[in-house]
Design a protein around this motif. Structure first.
Motif, PDB file in Angstrom:
ATOM      1  N   SER A  36       0.810  -1.216   0.000  1.00 46.14           N
ATOM      2  CA  SER A  36       0.000   0.000   0.000  1.00 46.14           C
ATOM      3  C   SER A  36       0.845   1.268   0.000  1.00 46.14           C
ATOM      4  CB  SER A  36      -0.930   0.010   1.226  1.00 46.14           C
ATOM      5  OG  SER A  36      -0.172  -0.055   2.418  1.00 46.14           O
ATOM      6  N   SER A  37       2.149   1.152   0.305  1.00 43.92           N
ATOM      7  CA  SER A  37       2.992   2.348   0.382  1.00 43.92           C
ATOM      8  C   SER A  37       4.310   2.233  -0.375  1.00 43.92           C
ATOM      9  CB  SER A  37       3.291   2.678   1.851  1.00 43.92           C
ATOM     10  OG  SER A  37       3.987   1.606   2.467  1.00 43.92           O
ATOM     11  N   THR A  38       4.558   1.106  -1.053  1.00 42.06           N
ATOM     12  CA  THR A  38       5.803   0.929  -1.783  1.00 42.06           C
ATOM     13  C   THR A  38       5.524   0.333  -3.158  1.00 42.06           C
ATOM     14  OG1 THR A  38       6.145  -1.265  -0.783  1.00 42.06           O
ATOM     15  CG2 THR A  38       7.198   0.611   0.285  1.00 42.06           C
ATOM     16  N   PRO A  39       6.373   0.658  -4.123  1.00 42.90           N
ATOM     17  CA  PRO A  39       6.187   0.099  -5.469  1.00 42.90           C
ATOM     18  C   PRO A  39       6.707  -1.325  -5.559  1.00 42.90           C
ATOM     19  CG  PRO A  39       8.152   1.451  -5.421  1.00 42.90           C
ATOM     20  CD  PRO A  39       7.526   1.578  -4.053  1.00 42.90           C
ATOM     21  N   GLU A  40       6.392  -1.978  -6.654  1.00 44.16           N
ATOM     22  CA  GLU A  40       7.004  -3.260  -6.962  1.00 44.16           C
ATOM     23  C   GLU A  40       8.506  -3.083  -7.096  1.00 44.16           C
ATOM     24  OE1 GLU A  40       6.677  -6.604 -10.519  1.00 44.16           O
ATOM     25  OE2 GLU A  40       6.446  -4.476 -11.003  1.00 44.16           O
ATOM     26  N   VAL A  41       9.244  -4.048  -6.597  1.00 43.44           N
ATOM     27  CA  VAL A  41      10.695  -4.049  -6.766  1.00 43.44           C
ATOM     28  C   VAL A  41      11.067  -5.279  -7.578  1.00 43.44           C
ATOM     29  CG1 VAL A  41      12.932  -4.234  -5.617  1.00 43.44           C
ATOM     30  CG2 VAL A  41      11.133  -2.813  -4.614  1.00 43.44           C
ATOM     31  N   ASP A  42      11.653  -5.077  -8.727  1.00 43.69           N
ATOM     32  CA  ASP A  42      12.095  -6.166  -9.590  1.00 43.69           C
ATOM     33  C   ASP A  42      13.466  -5.760 -10.113  1.00 43.69           C
ATOM     34  OD1 ASP A  42      12.349  -8.373 -11.177  1.00 43.69           O
ATOM     35  OD2 ASP A  42      10.814  -7.785 -12.636  1.00 43.69           O
ATOM     36  N   ALA A  43      14.480  -6.042  -9.324  1.00 41.99           N
ATOM     37  CA  ALA A  43      15.794  -5.466  -9.593  1.00 41.99           C
ATOM     38  C   ALA A  43      16.902  -6.499  -9.496  1.00 41.99           C
ATOM     39  CB  ALA A  43      16.072  -4.326  -8.617  1.00 41.99           C
TER      40      ALA A  43
END
Length: 236
Positions: A199-206
């Motif tokens: 609800s407060s952070t984006p997807e992380v795909d790193a």
């Protein structure tokens, strides 16, 4: 690693030792006139010490996390997962703290009458942040370089990511890991840093190198702030 005499510590090579040393020299000249500490120095001293401590803590935590992921992937057991989650939290909380303590130190320095004379009572000290320092210094033309550096920091998506992930892990939840599996086919390639949005952070795909770059960005922003802060103090 590079030795930093200001902190009596070995610092990562990415840490701006030269700029920090120049900043501290100007701060001592302005805030300790004739060897007598000013009111501004009492708050400045502690905050400026944190700049290096928190930077190294963030750097060390990231490399602990990186080593664990390279050795064990997402973790072999709960102990591995705990170590990875701890190091991830320390990376982001310490990285944000490094910049916030820099802003606090600069606010304390700017409160000296010979610098900008901004208010820095208990009220301002409790509310200090890069954004508030930006607003406090904007009316002072002599602080234009520092105001610009703070504005660029706040506008950067990298800074928003640092803060959002720090806030999430501080008092809401760990980042939700994604798990992948396959039936009858090779497992798909997945980046080692793969977390679902919250609800407060984006997807992380790193990839791991993406967050090496994130640390390099932090060092560059710190360097710019220190250079601008030094220029402000030299004008005092």
């Amino acid at each position: 690693m590079t030795y930093c005499a200001e902190f009596c510590l070995e610092m990562p090579d990415s840490f701006p030792v030269t700029e920090l040393t120049a900043f501290m020299a100007e701060a001592r000249r302005v805030l300790i006139p004739g060897g007598n500490t000013s009111a501004a120095w009492k708050e400045f001293g502690g905050a400026s010490n944190l700049i290096g401590w928190r930077y190294r803590a963030s750097f060390d935590a990231w490399h602990e996390h990186r080593a664990s992921v390279e050795a064990h992937g997402g973790g072999r057991n709960h102990e591995d997962v705990y170590v990875q989650e701890r190091s991830l939290f320390l990376m982001f909380s310490s990285g944000v703290s490094c910049i916030e303590s820099t802003a606090y130190a600069m606010a304390a320095a700017a409160s000296d009458p010979s610098v900008c004379g901004i208010a820095f009572t208990d009220k301002e000290q409790r509310a200090c942040s890069p954004a508030r320092l930006h607003s406090w210094l904007t009316p002072h033309p002599k602080a234009a370089d520092l105001v610009a550096a703070l504005q660029n920091l706040q506008a950067a998506p990298e800074w928003n990511l640092w803060v959002d992930l720090r806030n999430r892990m501080t008092h809401r939840s760990n980042l939700p890991r994604r798990h992948f599996a396959s039936v009858g086919a090779p497992a798909p390639r997945v980046n080692p840093l793969n977390y679902a949005p919250t609800s407060s952070t984006p997807e992380v795909d790193a990839d791991l190198t993406d967050w090496d770059a994130l640390h390099a960005w932090l060092a560059q922003q710190l360097q710019k702030l220190l250079v601008a802060g030094t220029a402000l103090l030299r004008g005092a």
